[in-house]
Design an enzyme around this catalytic site. Sequence first.
Site, PDB file in Angstrom:
ATOM      1  N   HIS A 178      62.190  11.719  40.253  1.00 37.34           N
ATOM      2  CA  HIS A 178      63.651  12.678  39.996  1.00 37.34           C
ATOM      3  C   HIS A 178      63.269  13.408  38.936  1.00 37.34           C
ATOM      4  O   HIS A 178      64.192  13.966  38.092  1.00 37.34           O
ATOM      5  CB  HIS A 178      63.199  11.069  38.337  1.00 37.34           C
ATOM      6  CG  HIS A 178      63.682   9.699  38.887  1.00 37.34           C
ATOM      7  ND1 HIS A 178      65.002   9.399  39.130  1.00 37.34           N
ATOM      8  CD2 HIS A 178      62.804   8.706  39.443  1.00 37.34           C
ATOM      9  CE1 HIS A 178      64.437   7.452  39.278  1.00 37.34           C
ATOM     10  NE2 HIS A 178      63.275   7.591  39.369  1.00 37.34           N
ATOM     11  N   LYS A 228      45.303  41.099  29.395  1.00 34.17           N
ATOM     12  CA  LYS A 228      44.420  40.904  28.184  1.00 34.17           C
ATOM     13  C   LYS A 228      44.401  42.234  27.402  1.00 34.17           C
ATOM     14  O   LYS A 228      44.546  42.585  25.978  1.00 34.17           O
ATOM     15  CB  LYS A 228      43.215  39.948  28.334  1.00 34.17           C
ATOM     16  CG  LYS A 228      43.751  38.428  28.832  1.00 34.17           C
ATOM     17  CD  LYS A 228      42.212  37.801  28.665  1.00 34.17           C
ATOM     18  CE  LYS A 228      41.194  38.391  29.498  1.00 34.17           C
ATOM     19  NZ  LYS A 228      39.794  37.122  29.358  1.00 34.17           N
ATOM     20  N   GLU A 259      43.294  30.813  40.592  1.00 29.80           N
ATOM     21  CA  GLU A 259      42.425  32.462  40.329  1.00 29.80           C
ATOM     22  C   GLU A 259      40.733  32.214  40.918  1.00 29.80           C
ATOM     23  O   GLU A 259      40.395  33.457  40.852  1.00 29.80           O
ATOM     24  CB  GLU A 259      41.490  31.477  38.230  1.00 29.80           C
ATOM     25  CG  GLU A 259      40.888  32.897  38.443  1.00 29.80           C
ATOM     26  CD  GLU A 259      40.905  32.712  37.000  1.00 29.80           C
ATOM     27  OE1 GLU A 259      41.420  32.484  35.663  1.00 29.80           O
ATOM     28  OE2 GLU A 259      39.369  32.173  36.207  1.00 29.80           O
ATOM     29  N   LYS A 262      32.565  32.062  27.195  1.00 28.37           N
ATOM     30  CA  LYS A 262      31.140  32.611  27.801  1.00 28.37           C
ATOM     31  C   LYS A 262      31.116  33.927  26.779  1.00 28.37           C
ATOM     32  O   LYS A 262      29.604  33.885  26.773  1.00 28.37           O
ATOM     33  CB  LYS A 262      31.760  33.094  29.137  1.00 28.37           C
ATOM     34  CG  LYS A 262      31.087  33.465  30.165  1.00 28.37           C
ATOM     35  CD  LYS A 262      31.050  32.931  31.276  1.00 28.37           C
ATOM     36  CE  LYS A 262      29.600  33.187  31.851  1.00 28.37           C
ATOM     37  NZ  LYS A 262      29.526  33.145  34.417  1.00 28.37           N
ATOM     38  N   GLU A 301      41.915  34.441  22.160  1.00 29.67           N
ATOM     39  CA  GLU A 301      42.473  33.424  21.287  1.00 29.67           C
ATOM     40  C   GLU A 301      41.658  32.147  20.841  1.00 29.67           C
ATOM     41  O   GLU A 301      41.927  31.661  19.817  1.00 29.67           O
ATOM     42  CB  GLU A 301      43.111  32.619  22.879  1.00 29.67           C
ATOM     43  CG  GLU A 301      44.245  33.298  23.589  1.00 29.67           C
ATOM     44  CD  GLU A 301      43.931  34.097  24.525  1.00 29.67           C
ATOM     45  OE1 GLU A 301      44.582  34.171  25.303  1.00 29.67           O
ATOM     46  OE2 GLU A 301      42.761  34.427  24.584  1.00 29.67           O
ATOM     47  N   GLY A 354      33.786  30.344  34.896  1.00 27.49           N
ATOM     48  CA  GLY A 354      34.505  29.307  33.823  1.00 27.49           C
ATOM     49  C   GLY A 354      35.093  28.833  34.623  1.00 27.49           C
ATOM     50  O   GLY A 354      34.963  27.039  33.914  1.00 27.49           O
ATOM     51  N   ARG A 355      35.792  28.194  35.260  1.00 31.92           N
ATOM     52  CA  ARG A 355      36.612  27.556  35.616  1.00 31.92           C
ATOM     53  C   ARG A 355      35.723  26.271  36.805  1.00 31.92           C
ATOM     54  O   ARG A 355      36.107  25.277  36.862  1.00 31.92           O
ATOM     55  CB  ARG A 355      37.285  27.620  36.795  1.00 31.92           C
ATOM     56  CG  ARG A 355      37.052  28.812  38.354  1.00 31.92           C
ATOM     57  CD  ARG A 355      38.188  29.545  38.662  1.00 31.92           C
ATOM     58  NE  ARG A 355      37.888  30.333  39.292  1.00 31.92           N
ATOM     59  CZ  ARG A 355      37.207  31.636  39.254  1.00 31.92           C
ATOM     60  NH1 ARG A 355      37.068  31.850  38.183  1.00 31.92           N
ATOM     61  NH2 ARG A 355      37.019  32.311  40.274  1.00 31.92           N
TER      62      ARG A 355
END
Length: 504
Positions: free
Chosen positions: A364, A473, A333, A193, A199, A247-248
């Site tokens: 399991h 960050k 978030e 964005k 990253e 973003g999400r």
Amino acid sequence: MAQASYRDALGAHARRLTGSSIQALNCLEAGRAQQLALRVGPLYANFARQSYDQAALSALLAYGHSLGLPLAFRQLFDGDKVNQTEARPALHTALRCDLGQGEVAASARAQVLAAEQQLAAIVAELEASSVTDVVSIGIGGSDLGPRLVCDALRPLQGARFRVHFVSNIDGMAIERVLAGLDPARTAGILISKSFSTQETLFNGAILQRWLGEGARLYAVSADVQRPQQQFGIAPERVLPMWDWVGGRYSLWSAVGLPIALALGMEAWQQLHDGAALMDAHVLQAPLEHNLPMLHGLTEIWNRNACGHASHAVMCYDARLALLPAYLQQLVMESLGKQVGVDGQPVWGDTVPVWWGGAGTDVQHSFFQALHQGTQVICGEFIGCIAGDDPHTASHQALLANLLAQTESLSNGRPSDDLPRNYPGGRPTTTVLLDALTPQALGALIAFYEHSVYVQSLAWGINAFDQFGVELGKQVASALLPAVRDPAVVVEDPVTRELLAQLHR
């Protein structure tokens, strides 16, 4: 009645029901299994294994009415500035439907339709090329949504492109993706964005070097200039996103270009149609029959009235293995806040920890704690009625396990042999899709988005900012010189010691 009084009433009902078994509720309240079930298109959900009785549910619905949920959703769709801390709308619904009213929503919808035409042109351009593989680079909302959809709906055969995702800044992550690919037949998409995400910039630079001269790169960003400035990506290869989409919530936008490439434009449209179906439902259905509203209020009941601090998502379809990770970001978030929109501390505990896994594997793994642990963990069980593989007996066994686990967690099995005593009373919601189609997945994701908004309204918090992710960050950027150069001194004594170990 003040909202605090409604919340007090919920607490009183929870205390009244302490010691009451969910199994007994389903026996005593005739028709409960049908009355606490709702269907929206290809999605069905059953709340009969929650711990509220009819009186408590009535109090919960009264609380929902006190929140003014229908008006709040109308404001969301119309583009009111529901993201108060950043003074802007949250118009992700405009990415898939035209149900918003007024100039703000209409303008957003027009921008979306123009971007979709550009996206379709890029898909056609790549389809006409020799490209066979696409590497999508992004992180968080620029990665999790497209990655989930592509993995869930990926055809076994006949995919036009193999789409690969890179998010982690760890260099080994991108090395594993690029190993075996041919640069001459690979294209890259950089999704950010702000186009300042560390990253994405690091991995984008690695990908650009690997692709070499004439790298076929595309970008998606709210800052359409930066991709050209930083990577030389031509403007016609840069798709827009907007500050009114978090973003999400962005997989419906051009962030979903990897989805269109992996699945095709028809599936892309069907995904949006499913979300639009849920959008229309949440706007139009009365609260008592409104699936996202009932789900969101149920989460408030479990978190605040009952005090449950953990929520496990179990997907009884291997194709939904990434859904728990996607929901972690969407829910935690959005709702991991301690300060309300009024600037005051939130009135109660907010989001529980969301986590989970897929299929019978998790039975399991951590189901011992679900059944017999000291902490009650709420469960969300998601399955598909129809299977798409030829192994009918396996699918039947899978569904039998889903049914067995929800029944066992709810009803338990008393025993005088204490190690074999199952107390039951673990609340669960069961969500079933008719089949795992693009439309059904779109409806499922939109269902959770709207449930999150309900919870944010109950807690009086902003679901659309995420300042909590920024501090780490910022500190990482400040510490990078010290990681590179042992002569750089930092103030924190523990960090100094850890850096000393790094530089040994």
